[in-house]
Design a protein around this motif. Sequence first.
Motif, PDB file in Angstrom:
ATOM      1  N   ASN A 258     -96.011  43.447   0.866  1.00 58.85           N
ATOM      2  CA  ASN A 258     -94.763  42.696   1.050  1.00 58.85           C
ATOM      3  C   ASN A 258     -94.599  42.176   2.486  1.00 58.85           C
ATOM      4  N   GLU A 259     -95.288  42.792   3.436  1.00 55.90           N
ATOM      5  CA  GLU A 259     -95.166  42.346   4.819  1.00 55.90           C
ATOM      6  C   GLU A 259     -95.790  40.963   5.038  1.00 55.90           C
ATOM      7  N   TYR A 260     -96.645  40.551   4.132  1.00 51.19           N
ATOM      8  CA  TYR A 260     -97.420  39.331   4.367  1.00 51.19           C
ATOM      9  C   TYR A 260     -97.120  38.203   3.377  1.00 51.19           C
ATOM     10  N   THR A 261     -96.316  38.463   2.360  1.00 50.33           N
ATOM     11  CA  THR A 261     -96.186  37.495   1.266  1.00 50.33           C
ATOM     12  C   THR A 261     -95.528  36.183   1.678  1.00 50.33           C
ATOM     13  N   SER A 262     -94.725  36.187   2.741  1.00 50.36           N
ATOM     14  CA  SER A 262     -94.106  34.915   3.138  1.00 50.36           C
ATOM     15  C   SER A 262     -95.150  33.914   3.621  1.00 50.36           C
ATOM     16  N   MET A 263     -96.333  34.400   3.922  1.00 51.32           N
ATOM     17  CA  MET A 263     -97.421  33.518   4.354  1.00 51.32           C
ATOM     18  C   MET A 263     -97.953  32.671   3.196  1.00 51.32           C
ATOM     19  N   ILE A 264     -97.758  33.127   1.972  1.00 54.37           N
ATOM     20  CA  ILE A 264     -98.319  32.428   0.814  1.00 54.37           C
ATOM     21  C   ILE A 264     -97.812  30.993   0.744  1.00 54.37           C
ATOM     22  N   ASP A 265     -96.501  30.839   0.829  1.00 55.54           N
ATOM     23  CA  ASP A 265     -95.937  29.493   0.763  1.00 55.54           C
ATOM     24  C   ASP A 265     -96.324  28.667   1.989  1.00 55.54           C
ATOM     25  N   ASP A 266     -96.455  29.310   3.154  1.00 45.97           N
ATOM     26  CA  ASP A 266     -96.898  28.591   4.356  1.00 45.97           C
ATOM     27  C   ASP A 266     -98.279  27.986   4.139  1.00 45.97           C
ATOM     28  N   VAL A 267     -99.178  28.763   3.556  1.00 41.42           N
ATOM     29  CA  VAL A 267    -100.540  28.273   3.335  1.00 41.42           C
ATOM     30  C   VAL A 267    -100.545  27.132   2.327  1.00 41.42           C
ATOM     31  N   TRP A 268     -99.823  27.285   1.235  1.00 45.95           N
ATOM     32  CA  TRP A 268     -99.820  26.259   0.187  1.00 45.95           C
ATOM     33  C   TRP A 268     -99.170  24.957   0.653  1.00 45.95           C
ATOM     34  N   THR A 269     -98.158  25.059   1.484  1.00 46.27           N
ATOM     35  CA  THR A 269     -97.467  23.837   1.918  1.00 46.27           C
ATOM     36  C   THR A 269     -97.998  23.290   3.239  1.00 46.27           C
ATOM     37  N   GLY A 270     -98.553  24.179   4.080  1.00 43.30           N
ATOM     38  CA  GLY A 270     -98.997  23.754   5.407  1.00 43.30           C
ATOM     39  C   GLY A 270     -97.936  23.930   6.476  1.00 43.30           C
ATOM     40  N   ARG A 271     -96.835  24.582   6.130  1.00 41.35           N
ATOM     41  CA  ARG A 271     -95.764  24.794   7.107  1.00 41.35           C
ATOM     42  C   ARG A 271     -96.260  25.669   8.257  1.00 41.35           C
ATOM     43  N   HIS A 272     -95.977  25.260   9.486  1.00 43.63           N
ATOM     44  CA  HIS A 272     -96.342  26.051  10.657  1.00 43.63           C
ATOM     45  C   HIS A 272     -95.260  25.887  11.722  1.00 43.63           C
ATOM     46  N   THR A 273     -95.498  26.372  12.913  1.00 42.28           N
ATOM     47  CA  THR A 273     -94.460  26.405  13.952  1.00 42.28           C
ATOM     48  C   THR A 273     -94.678  25.381  15.049  1.00 42.28           C
ATOM     49  N   GLY A 274     -95.648  24.497  14.894  1.00 41.19           N
ATOM     50  CA  GLY A 274     -95.943  23.520  15.925  1.00 41.19           C
ATOM     51  C   GLY A 274     -94.963  22.361  15.952  1.00 41.19           C
ATOM     52  N   VAL A 275     -94.975  21.641  17.068  1.00 47.45           N
ATOM     53  CA  VAL A 275     -94.069  20.504  17.242  1.00 47.45           C
ATOM     54  C   VAL A 275     -94.353  19.407  16.218  1.00 47.45           C
ATOM     55  N   GLN A 276     -95.552  19.387  15.642  1.00 46.05           N
ATOM     56  CA  GLN A 276     -95.896  18.377  14.642  1.00 46.05           C
ATOM     57  C   GLN A 276     -94.980  18.442  13.427  1.00 46.05           C
ATOM     58  N   MET A 277     -94.394  19.623  13.182  1.00 43.98           N
ATOM     59  CA  MET A 277     -93.538  19.795  12.011  1.00 43.98           C
ATOM     60  C   MET A 277     -92.265  18.951  12.097  1.00 43.98           C
ATOM     61  N   GLU A 278     -91.918  18.491  13.285  1.00 49.70           N
ATOM     62  CA  GLU A 278     -90.712  17.674  13.422  1.00 49.70           C
ATOM     63  C   GLU A 278     -90.832  16.366  12.647  1.00 49.70           C
ATOM     64  N   LYS A 279     -92.060  15.924  12.362  1.00 49.86           N
ATOM     65  CA  LYS A 279     -92.290  14.675  11.633  1.00 49.86           C
ATOM     66  C   LYS A 279     -92.766  14.911  10.197  1.00 49.86           C
ATOM     67  N   VAL A 280     -92.760  16.182   9.786  1.00 47.13           N
ATOM     68  CA  VAL A 280     -93.219  16.512   8.432  1.00 47.13           C
ATOM     69  C   VAL A 280     -92.009  16.642   7.504  1.00 47.13           C
ATOM     70  N   THR A 281     -92.034  15.925   6.398  1.00 46.94           N
ATOM     71  CA  THR A 281     -90.925  15.941   5.439  1.00 46.94           C
ATOM     72  C   THR A 281     -91.206  16.931   4.308  1.00 46.94           C
ATOM     73  N   THR A 282     -90.158  17.243   3.555  1.00 44.92           N
ATOM     74  CA  THR A 282     -90.315  18.106   2.382  1.00 44.92           C
ATOM     75  C   THR A 282     -91.282  17.505   1.385  1.00 44.92           C
ATOM     76  N   ALA A 283     -91.210  16.191   1.237  1.00 45.50           N
ATOM     77  CA  ALA A 283     -92.131  15.510   0.317  1.00 45.50           C
ATOM     78  C   ALA A 283     -93.578  15.681   0.757  1.00 45.50           C
ATOM     79  N   MET A 284     -93.824  15.633   2.061  1.00 43.41           N
ATOM     80  CA  MET A 284     -95.182  15.812   2.578  1.00 43.41           C
ATOM     81  C   MET A 284     -95.694  17.227   2.299  1.00 43.41           C
ATOM     82  N   LEU A 285     -94.811  18.202   2.403  1.00 44.17           N
ATOM     83  CA  LEU A 285     -95.210  19.576   2.127  1.00 44.17           C
ATOM     84  C   LEU A 285     -95.579  19.751   0.650  1.00 44.17           C
ATOM     85  N   GLU A 286     -94.801  19.155  -0.241  1.00 43.35           N
ATOM     86  CA  GLU A 286     -95.089  19.269  -1.669  1.00 43.35           C
ATOM     87  C   GLU A 286     -96.360  18.517  -2.042  1.00 43.35           C
ATOM     88  N   GLU A 287     -96.583  17.384  -1.415  1.00 40.84           N
ATOM     89  CA  GLU A 287     -97.815  16.648  -1.668  1.00 40.84           C
ATOM     90  C   GLU A 287     -99.015  17.457  -1.173  1.00 40.84           C
TER      91      GLU A 287
END
Length: 619
Positions: A258-287
Amino acid sequence: MKIRPILLSILIAFFITGAYAQQYDLVIVGGTPGGIMTALGAARAGKTSVILERTSHIGGLPANGLGATDIATRGATTGLFAEFIGHIRQYYVDRYGEASQQVKDCSDGFHFEPSVAEKVLEQMLAGQAAKITVLKMRQFDALDENIVLRNDRIEQITVLNRESGQPETYRGKIFADATYEGDLGAAARIPFRTGREGKEEFNEPGAGVVYKSWGGPEGAGTTFLGDNAVQSYNYRLCLTNNPANRVPVQKPAVYNRNEYTSMIDDVWTGRHTGVQMEKVTTAMLEENRKHIARGNPSQIPGDVWGIARVSNMVKLPNAKTDANNQHMAFISTDLPEENWPWPTSGWVWRDAFAQRLRSYIEGLLYFAQNDKELPEHFRKAAKEWGFSKDEYTDNGNFPRQVYVREGRRFEGIYFFTAQDATARIPGQRPVIHNSSITASHYALDSHAVRKREPGRVHLDGFLSYPSQVYTVPYGVMVPKEIDNLLLPVPVSGSHIGFSTLRMEPCWMAIGQAAGVAAALAIDRQVKVRHVPIEELQKTLIMQHATLVYFQDVKPADADFAMVQTLGLQGYLPEWKARLSDVADGETVALWEKASGKKLTFTPGQTTRREVLQQLYTRP
């Protein structure tokens, strides 16, 4: 027969008063690189020392995975650190040849395997074996009964021999705390800080509570208010993808998926903590989720794949890596919050946390390589990596020492803040301290203090701000009251100020200065805070230590000592000395005014070197 009880009582009395304590000029607690360089600095001045190291290995973090040297400007820090780097490079040349891949991958000695770092540091100590005693498995606990203080001096300390289980007592003329935690300084009752200052105290960038994308501006939730939070620790792993030297990651005995499961959605969507995420939309994550489901790696800008998702890796020789926390991830090898008690806890608690941290990291790697909710090709990529079979062979190929990024920060006669490492005017230097004992350079850099929180762009306190090459004043390692104690590792500074000082090259340089200062204090019979600074600096410069950095004058240059000396006196405020340039009248006039000397000068002909030599050599 009647004499025996009397003799016994005398022996007991001698033992209690320390008559049987082992005596040295310098007693150093901590076999970190800072402690080792303290001993070497003192040995070169003819002084004896003992290094009391808690573990069975010396070398601190460089011998425990920190093989990618943290220094932003190579050449800013020299002296014994440069000797260490030189020995590293020579090791690879001697073993593999000048044209080898290993020599290329060692990056002029700045990148090295953990076992090589330990070997080189052991060899450096062996070169001074007549002066330096190294005792391993000696534990100092910050308890009143383990230190004898009299008239503002430490007379002796007691450590636990972890092999025999017996106490041992050591007396010295000077003592040095070279631990990452600051246990000796605490026992000596030196005031210290843990946690974070608020921005209102020193007006530092990144002070207090800060949420910011990696590489981006501060975001929602940032208050800049101080608190008691301590930046997170991890282990610097030595991983390899060489099958012949790879040990597979096993599921740890204590594993909480359970300590690691939140990473699953990060990997599948590509969500990360970098400044690049400011230009990433929800649609881009789903694609991106669909793109990955088709067997592709992530296409989100800045996202990484495989084991790099949980560990930032820098190449080392022999197909190994220095695997640190991944700055772009919400979950990586850091374990925030749980380490907060470390700086002021005893070793029972620390050892328990160290095992908890190891299990957490082993579980993280195991999860990334095996959990079936992660993409199969992600798991396959992650499984290419394992522990290096020939590292830490007595510890299951896992680092032996926790990366304690920050312990106690003592309040010395100088308190270092971000203002000391940043220029007030862009392009210019930070303040040049005329008591400088080394130059150094790394960003204002701190790791997270809290775990993932919903809606935040990054973890609280995970930050980096630029700095410039700066000078480190002697006072950062000198307490205000205790007369014979130096603090070359748990130095004096704010959380943000300490965040740049805490790099091993800087600690090595401060350690070298501590050893020289200890020798001077003994020879001059003065308190450590009264050590003659100019004499200390002269010795360090003779040992090729850089006290103020110039881009165009190196330690091997004939004019190095002159430029260092005059730079500290304020004659050369720019980044370059420009010795071969023709001197201009305005500059010469300023130098004459500052020095009170009449300088020989022919306009259009006399070089800056010629004028400066007059300042340097004339009484």
